[in-house]
Design a protein around this motif. Structure first.
Motif, PDB file in Angstrom:
ATOM      1  N   LYS A 480       0.837  -1.199   0.000  1.00 43.66           N
ATOM      2  CA  LYS A 480       0.000   0.000   0.000  1.00 43.66           C
ATOM      3  C   LYS A 480       0.868   1.244   0.000  1.00 43.66           C
ATOM      4  O   LYS A 480       0.602   2.219  -0.710  1.00 43.66           O
ATOM      5  CB  LYS A 480      -0.910   0.027   1.235  1.00 43.66           C
ATOM      6  N   PHE A 481       1.907   1.217   0.842  1.00 44.65           N
ATOM      7  CA  PHE A 481       2.761   2.391   0.982  1.00 44.65           C
ATOM      8  C   PHE A 481       3.435   2.735  -0.347  1.00 44.65           C
ATOM      9  O   PHE A 481       3.409   3.889  -0.793  1.00 44.65           O
ATOM     10  CB  PHE A 481       3.811   2.113   2.064  1.00 44.65           C
ATOM     11  N   LYS A 482       4.028   1.738  -0.992  1.00 44.45           N
ATOM     12  CA  LYS A 482       4.792   2.033  -2.202  1.00 44.45           C
ATOM     13  C   LYS A 482       3.883   2.366  -3.387  1.00 44.45           C
ATOM     14  O   LYS A 482       4.222   3.210  -4.216  1.00 44.45           O
ATOM     15  CB  LYS A 482       5.730   0.871  -2.545  1.00 44.45           C
ATOM     16  N   GLU A 483       2.718   1.700  -3.488  1.00 40.52           N
ATOM     17  CA  GLU A 483       1.927   1.884  -4.693  1.00 40.52           C
ATOM     18  C   GLU A 483       1.209   3.226  -4.740  1.00 40.52           C
ATOM     19  O   GLU A 483       0.932   3.726  -5.834  1.00 40.52           O
ATOM     20  CB  GLU A 483       0.944   0.731  -4.897  1.00 40.52           C
ATOM     21  N   ILE A 484       0.943   3.836  -3.599  1.00 40.86           N
ATOM     22  CA  ILE A 484       0.277   5.140  -3.663  1.00 40.86           C
ATOM     23  C   ILE A 484       1.177   6.305  -3.265  1.00 40.86           C
ATOM     24  O   ILE A 484       0.888   7.456  -3.611  1.00 40.86           O
ATOM     25  CB  ILE A 484      -1.021   5.175  -2.831  1.00 40.86           C
ATOM     26  N   SER A 485       2.284   6.038  -2.556  1.00 40.65           N
ATOM     27  CA  SER A 485       3.185   7.139  -2.185  1.00 40.65           C
ATOM     28  C   SER A 485       4.364   7.263  -3.134  1.00 40.65           C
ATOM     29  O   SER A 485       5.010   8.308  -3.201  1.00 40.65           O
ATOM     30  CB  SER A 485       3.726   6.935  -0.764  1.00 40.65           C
ATOM     31  N   TYR A 486       4.664   6.186  -3.894  1.00 41.98           N
ATOM     32  CA  TYR A 486       5.824   6.086  -4.778  1.00 41.98           C
ATOM     33  C   TYR A 486       7.139   6.118  -4.001  1.00 41.98           C
ATOM     34  O   TYR A 486       8.210   6.323  -4.592  1.00 41.98           O
ATOM     35  CB  TYR A 486       5.854   7.185  -5.853  1.00 41.98           C
ATOM     36  N   GLU A 487       7.080   5.922  -2.693  1.00 35.94           N
ATOM     37  CA  GLU A 487       8.285   5.883  -1.871  1.00 35.94           C
ATOM     38  C   GLU A 487       8.675   4.424  -1.634  1.00 35.94           C
ATOM     39  O   GLU A 487       7.835   3.532  -1.642  1.00 35.94           O
ATOM     40  CB  GLU A 487       8.038   6.571  -0.527  1.00 35.94           C
ATOM     41  N   HIS A 488       9.976   4.216  -1.390  1.00 36.85           N
ATOM     42  CA  HIS A 488      10.458   2.851  -1.231  1.00 36.85           C
ATOM     43  C   HIS A 488       9.950   2.250   0.071  1.00 36.85           C
ATOM     44  O   HIS A 488      10.076   2.846   1.141  1.00 36.85           O
ATOM     45  CB  HIS A 488      11.981   2.817  -1.235  1.00 36.85           C
ATOM     46  N   ALA A 489       9.383   1.057  -0.013  1.00 34.07           N
ATOM     47  CA  ALA A 489       8.890   0.345   1.157  1.00 34.07           C
ATOM     48  C   ALA A 489       9.035  -1.151   0.903  1.00 34.07           C
ATOM     49  O   ALA A 489       8.826  -1.619  -0.212  1.00 34.07           O
ATOM     50  CB  ALA A 489       7.435   0.696   1.443  1.00 34.07           C
ATOM     51  N   GLU A 490       9.392  -1.884   1.943  1.00 39.18           N
ATOM     52  CA  GLU A 490       9.549  -3.333   1.832  1.00 39.18           C
ATOM     53  C   GLU A 490       8.956  -4.010   3.056  1.00 39.18           C
ATOM     54  O   GLU A 490       9.036  -3.467   4.168  1.00 39.18           O
ATOM     55  CB  GLU A 490      11.032  -3.725   1.716  1.00 39.18           C
ATOM     56  N   GLY A 491       8.378  -5.178   2.852  1.00 41.10           N
ATOM     57  CA  GLY A 491       7.867  -5.979   3.946  1.00 41.10           C
ATOM     58  C   GLY A 491       8.680  -7.250   4.107  1.00 41.10           C
ATOM     59  O   GLY A 491       9.104  -7.852   3.110  1.00 41.10           O
ATOM     60  N   PHE A 492       8.941  -7.644   5.353  1.00 39.41           N
ATOM     61  CA  PHE A 492       9.758  -8.828   5.624  1.00 39.41           C
ATOM     62  C   PHE A 492       9.154  -9.633   6.771  1.00 39.41           C
ATOM     63  O   PHE A 492       8.537  -9.052   7.680  1.00 39.41           O
ATOM     64  CB  PHE A 492      11.184  -8.436   6.058  1.00 39.41           C
ATOM     65  N   PRO A 493       9.394 -10.954   6.787  1.00 39.16           N
ATOM     66  CA  PRO A 493       9.188 -11.673   8.039  1.00 39.16           C
ATOM     67  C   PRO A 493      10.162 -11.112   9.075  1.00 39.16           C
ATOM     68  O   PRO A 493      11.337 -10.894   8.765  1.00 39.16           O
ATOM     69  CB  PRO A 493       9.533 -13.127   7.679  1.00 39.16           C
ATOM     70  N   ALA A 494       9.688 -10.868  10.264  1.00 39.41           N
ATOM     71  CA  ALA A 494      10.534 -10.194  11.259  1.00 39.41           C
ATOM     72  C   ALA A 494      11.841 -10.946  11.486  1.00 39.41           C
ATOM     73  O   ALA A 494      12.911 -10.332  11.639  1.00 39.41           O
ATOM     74  CB  ALA A 494       9.766 -10.055  12.573  1.00 39.41           C
ATOM     75  N   GLY A 495      11.791 -12.269  11.495  1.00 36.33           N
ATOM     76  CA  GLY A 495      12.986 -13.049  11.752  1.00 36.33           C
ATOM     77  C   GLY A 495      14.009 -13.006  10.633  1.00 36.33           C
ATOM     78  O   GLY A 495      15.166 -13.401  10.833  1.00 36.33           O
ATOM     79  N   GLU A 496      13.616 -12.522   9.452  1.00 39.77           N
ATOM     80  CA  GLU A 496      14.526 -12.475   8.316  1.00 39.77           C
ATOM     81  C   GLU A 496      15.345 -11.190   8.258  1.00 39.77           C
ATOM     82  O   GLU A 496      16.246 -11.077   7.419  1.00 39.77           O
ATOM     83  CB  GLU A 496      13.740 -12.639   7.017  1.00 39.77           C
ATOM     84  N   LEU A 497      15.046 -10.220   9.110  1.00 37.91           N
ATOM     85  CA  LEU A 497      15.811  -8.971   9.090  1.00 37.91           C
ATOM     86  C   LEU A 497      17.304  -9.229   9.208  1.00 37.91           C
ATOM     87  O   LEU A 497      18.119  -8.647   8.484  1.00 37.91           O
ATOM     88  CB  LEU A 497      15.353  -8.063  10.235  1.00 37.91           C
TER      89      LEU A 497
END
Length: 601
Positions: A480-497
């Motif tokens: 949602k963040f990237k598609e309407i703000s055009y700003e970089h955003a990524e989602g991760f499983p917390a343990g994969e950080l």
């Protein structure tokens, strides 16, 4: 992908078609145009830009007449220019066509037409269609026959509407791209989607692949590709006209975020009782024998599928989620007892339909979880389960995510009830569902998302993390963040950080951490990892938890069952994305390069 509307039988057709195009702008907004029969021939007006630009061009001199077709474009072949805008015409200017989809053999057809003396004005694949009709009309003298002969030469997918200068009807055809007829009083419509004409009629006919129809003011005729009459049911849609309007909101997306409580109530209505706990999806024993479930979907629907697969697996049904575009190439072996569920808001998503067809050809039973009665997925699958969210106009899906997850939660209840019975843990989850709409209302009424957006909207990147059901919510929040703000955003499983993404974390990388009440201590450990590297943390958590002490900001949600906490968190993330995009003055309802219903692969 692109929007079509046509109207015949209205004394002043052009304004109504322009209004309909406005209702379809979520399907594409690179360019727009109309073609109208004015009694002396065809008049075409089109241009690059938004529909409002086209309407402004026509304000001083709207053409008059009772037959008009219009189109709003999402570019596939050719740049968004005036020349590439639809409608397209033949050499004589007496045939005008609008088209959604892709003519895969257009280059070969174009070469042949040019060899025979035809001249082209655009780079589109669509323009071959009116020129082919022109040739066949010269041969046959019959518009319907010329149209069918043209269709027989096309390879690919299409929804087509065509008018001719001396005709009084609209000729339409569908193959792989949606098209629906609307029946009014003394007038008829055709469109890509019902919201185009919803304020005029709720009586619709969904065309099927291979259908060819002629629409007049007094009615319609539908035939198969070989000319045999076809009978398609007339349905009544239960959407109200105001459902497809902004109703005072600045954006459709904000309206639809706020519609989630009612959407969830409709999803649940008549399907769940809590004393005793029972689920009734009107499936009876038709899914008995299902041993495993494959959920296939794209985008937001894929994230809902990941969430649903987690719940199905937790409560006794072997389930997994696959990206529909990847499923045919890496599909697991279809064994007896496999149900493939296509989760698709529109029921027309090309990649999802392809995955469902591939599964059916491999012997699987199929089900559509969709929002649209009469959609291709609903018709083609063995079963259909409707999410009842109502029309969603904003390109960025919001209320449909919630309704999809709730529907899949009920499906988990259905399978449990048909096998070992609904146990205490699942009963606790299902009993918590009726309170969910009110809890979403609490979030909407008291969210601090706008203030947080003001403090963090200008950062280098935004990361979203979560575990269990919070993982798909993190993916969805980032999308949602990237598609309407055009700003970089990524989602991760917390343990994969710590396995790579942590290298990107800086003091300019806010990390949004989602807590559900399951494995919160582990997620807190990940929060401490990013805080140690200077990153600000925005926690989304129950108002009763203490995780806020580890965060710079808190987006609180009401206490509920851990498996529903993610749905409440998702509402906060939708609002965060919305307010950041509003601050950045983005086109929230019409994000660049994107369209609502993706009907090409």
């Amino acid at each position: 992908m692109c929007g079509i509307i046509g109207l015949v039988g209205h004394d002043d057709a052009v304004p109504a078609v322009l209004d309909g195009l406005g209702n379809l702008e979520y399907r594409g907004y690179d360019s727009a145009g109309v073609a109208m029969r004015n009694g002396h021939g065809l008049e075409v007006a089109k241009r690059a830009g938004e529909i409002s630009d086209l309407a402004a061009d026509l304000t001083d001199a709207l053409p008059e007449g009772e037959l008009c077709i219009g189109h709003t474009r999402w570019s596939t072949h050719g740049a968004p220019t005036d020349a590439n805008a639809h409608p397209h015409t033949d050499c004589t200017g007496k045939i005008a066509v609008v088209h959604n989809g892709i003519v895969e053999n257009h280059a070969e057809l174009r070469r042949g037409l040019e060899t025979r003396g035809h001249e082209f004005d655009s780079d589109t694949d669509t323009e071959v269609i009116p020129h082919l009709v022109e040739e066949h009309l010269e041969e046959t003298g019959d518009v319907g026959a010329a149209f069918r002969r043209t269709l027989a030469e096309l390879e690919g997918s299409y929804a087509i509407a065509m008018v001719v200068a001396d005709g009084s009807s609209i000729h339409v055809a569908r193959q792989g791209s949606p098209l629906v007829i609307g029946l009014g009083d003394g007038r008829s419509f055709v469109a890509s989607d019902v919201p185009a004409f919803l304020e005029h009629t709720d009586r619709v006919i969904y065309l099927e692949d291979g259908d060819v129809a002629e629409i007049s003011a007094g009615g319609y005729r539908i035939a198969t590709a070989d000319g045999e009459p076809a009978d398609r049911p007339v349905r009544t849609v239960d959407w109200a006209p105001e459902d497809a309007r902004k109703e005072g909101y600045d954006h459709y997306m904000l309206k639809e975020i706020n519609e989630q409580p009612d959407a969830i109530r409709r999803t649940l209505h008549g399907r769940l009782s809590t004393d005793p706990v029972e689920v009734d999806l009107d499936l009876d024993d038709r899914l008995d024998g299902v041993e495993r479930v494959h959920l296939v979907a794209c985008g937001t629907s894929y994230h809902a599928s990941l969430y649903g697969a987690h719940l199905l697996s937790r409560y006794g049904t072997d389930a997994g989620a696959w990206l529909a575009s990847e499923y045919p190439g890496r599909m697991p072996t279809i064994e007896e007892g496999t149900l493939v569920v296509g989760v698709t808001q529109s029921g027309e998503t090309a990649d999802t339909l392809s995955a469902l067809r591939h599964a059916a050809d491999s012997g699987a039973r199929t089900m559509a979880v969709t929002n649209v009665l009469g959609s291709t997925a609903a018709r083609e699958c063995d079963e259909a389960l409707f999410i009842r969210a109502g029309p969603e106009i904003g390109v960025a899906a919001s209320k449909t995510f919630s309704s999809q997850v709730v529907t899949l939660t009920l499906l988990a209840g259905h399978f449990a009830a048909r096998t070992g019975g609904i146990g205490p843990e699942l009963a606790e989850l299902l009993t918590a569902l009726p309170a969910l709409p009110g809890q979403v209302e609490t979030v909407l009424a008291g969210t601090p998302a706008e203030g947080i957006a003001r403090r963090y909207h200008d950062q280098r990147a935004h990361f979203f993390i979560g575990r269990g059901t919070a993982h798909p919510v993190a993916l969805e929040g980032a999308l949602k963040f990237k598609e309407i703000s055009y700003e970089h955003a990524e989602g991760f499983p917390a343990g994969e950080l710590k396995h790579g993404p942590l290298a990107l974390v800086t003091e300019e990388t806010p990390v949004v951490a989602i807590f559900t009440g399951r494995d919160d201590e582990k997620t807190l450990g990940n929060v401490r990892e990013v805080r140690a590297r200077g990153a600000p943390v925005i926690a989304v958590a129950s108002e009763r938890t203490s995780v806020g002490a580890e965060a710079d900001e808190i987006l609180s949600v009401p206490e509920t069952h851990p498996d529903l906490q993610g749905l409440l968190a998702n509402v906060q993330l939708q609002l965060l994305a919305y307010h950041v995009s509003d601050l950045l003055d983005r086109a929230i309802d019409k994000p660049r390069h994107l369209a609502k219903s993706v009907t090409v692969e």
